[in-house]
Design a protein around this motif. Structure first.
Motif, PDB file in Angstrom:
ATOM      1  N   PRO A 105      39.063  32.454  36.137  1.00 47.46           N
ATOM      2  CA  PRO A 105      38.040  33.497  36.028  1.00 47.46           C
ATOM      3  C   PRO A 105      36.670  32.877  35.778  1.00 47.46           C
ATOM      4  CG  PRO A 105      39.696  33.710  34.268  1.00 47.46           C
ATOM      5  CD  PRO A 105      40.047  32.507  35.082  1.00 47.46           C
ATOM      6  N   LEU A 106      35.678  33.350  36.519  1.00 49.18           N
ATOM      7  CA  LEU A 106      34.332  32.813  36.351  1.00 49.18           C
ATOM      8  C   LEU A 106      33.373  33.879  35.835  1.00 49.18           C
ATOM      9  CD1 LEU A 106      32.380  30.420  36.732  1.00 49.18           C
ATOM     10  CD2 LEU A 106      31.918  31.317  39.011  1.00 49.18           C
ATOM     11  N   ALA A 107      33.340  35.035  36.487  1.00 52.12           N
ATOM     12  CA  ALA A 107      32.373  36.068  36.099  1.00 52.12           C
ATOM     13  C   ALA A 107      32.993  37.455  36.230  1.00 52.12           C
ATOM     14  CB  ALA A 107      31.131  35.976  36.989  1.00 52.12           C
TER      15      ALA A 107
ATOM     16  N   ARG B 236      37.803  34.065  44.825  1.00 54.16           N
ATOM     17  CA  ARG B 236      38.381  35.393  45.006  1.00 54.16           C
ATOM     18  C   ARG B 236      37.455  36.394  44.341  1.00 54.16           C
ATOM     19  NH1 ARG B 236      42.019  39.411  43.096  1.00 54.16           N
ATOM     20  NH2 ARG B 236      43.386  40.081  44.778  1.00 54.16           N
ATOM     21  N   LEU B 237      36.996  37.352  45.132  1.00 52.45           N
ATOM     22  CA  LEU B 237      36.169  38.447  44.637  1.00 52.45           C
ATOM     23  C   LEU B 237      37.032  39.694  44.677  1.00 52.45           C
ATOM     24  CD1 LEU B 237      33.252  39.481  43.895  1.00 52.45           C
ATOM     25  CD2 LEU B 237      33.029  40.011  46.324  1.00 52.45           C
ATOM     26  N   SER B 238      37.189  40.354  43.545  1.00 49.49           N
ATOM     27  CA  SER B 238      37.999  41.570  43.514  1.00 49.49           C
ATOM     28  C   SER B 238      37.312  42.598  42.626  1.00 49.49           C
ATOM     29  CB  SER B 238      39.404  41.269  42.986  1.00 49.49           C
ATOM     30  OG  SER B 238      39.339  40.765  41.652  1.00 49.49           O
TER      31      SER B 238
ATOM     32  N   ALA C  76      35.168  41.198  39.603  1.00 47.05           N
ATOM     33  CA  ALA C  76      35.612  39.949  38.976  1.00 47.05           C
ATOM     34  C   ALA C  76      35.532  38.850  40.027  1.00 47.05           C
ATOM     35  CB  ALA C  76      37.041  40.082  38.460  1.00 47.05           C
ATOM     36  N   LEU C  77      35.020  37.690  39.622  1.00 47.94           N
ATOM     37  CA  LEU C  77      34.900  36.542  40.516  1.00 47.94           C
ATOM     38  C   LEU C  77      35.684  35.391  39.913  1.00 47.94           C
ATOM     39  CD1 LEU C  77      33.556  35.227  43.019  1.00 47.94           C
ATOM     40  CD2 LEU C  77      31.623  34.634  41.528  1.00 47.94           C
TER      41      LEU C  77
END
Length: 150
Positions: A76-78, A123-125, A69-70
């Protein structure tokens, strides 16, 4: 005969116990490239997220897939996932690509925010799913800021 059977069962139990007790340090996951992918439509675009997966562990780590999730500026974007299998060498790095979907409706507020801020917080998770015996997963997260050029 009973002694031999007990020895075999004890050996198997010991091996399983050793696998269960093995702890892996989290992977360091970085977004290293972002490109448009085929298959998008009017209201949804697809992105190819290239990730660098760094393994701090003293043994190879095999993963059987990723979920990502980005977020940009807290929105939330992608979101995407990949069933790509990757082996990350011990104390090394490997690359993996995840196809993620972006709703154009979610993208518009982000573009508006870009024009009003000095940078973008991201934030990349996600989760790396472990391959091999026992499965399991390793969560990951990374935060940062992209600064706009002058």
């Amino acid at each position: 005969m009973i002694g031999r059977r007990a020895l075999v069962i004890s050996g198997i139990a010991g091996t399983l116990g050793a696998c269960a007790g093995m702890r892996l340090d989290p992977l360091d996951v970085r977004l290293v490239d972002l490109a448009m992918a085929e298959g998008g439509g009017l209201l949804e675009q697809r992105l190819a997220l290239t990730l660098a997966l760094s393994n701090p562990n003293p043994s190879d780590v095999s993963i059987s897939g990723l979920r990502v999730a980005l977020e940009v500026n807290g929105e939330p974007l992608a979101r995407g996932q990949s069933g790509e299998s990757v082996t990350i060498p011990r104390l090394g790095e490997a690359r993996a690509t995840v196809i993620a979907a972006i709703s154009v409706l979610d993208l518009v507020p982000g573009l508006m925010a870009m024009t009003q801020r000095e940078g973008l917080a991201y934030r990349l998770s996600g989760t790396a799913f472990l391959g091999g015996f026992g499965g399991g997963s390793l969560p990951f997260a990374r935060e940062g800021r992209l600064i706009r050029g002058a």
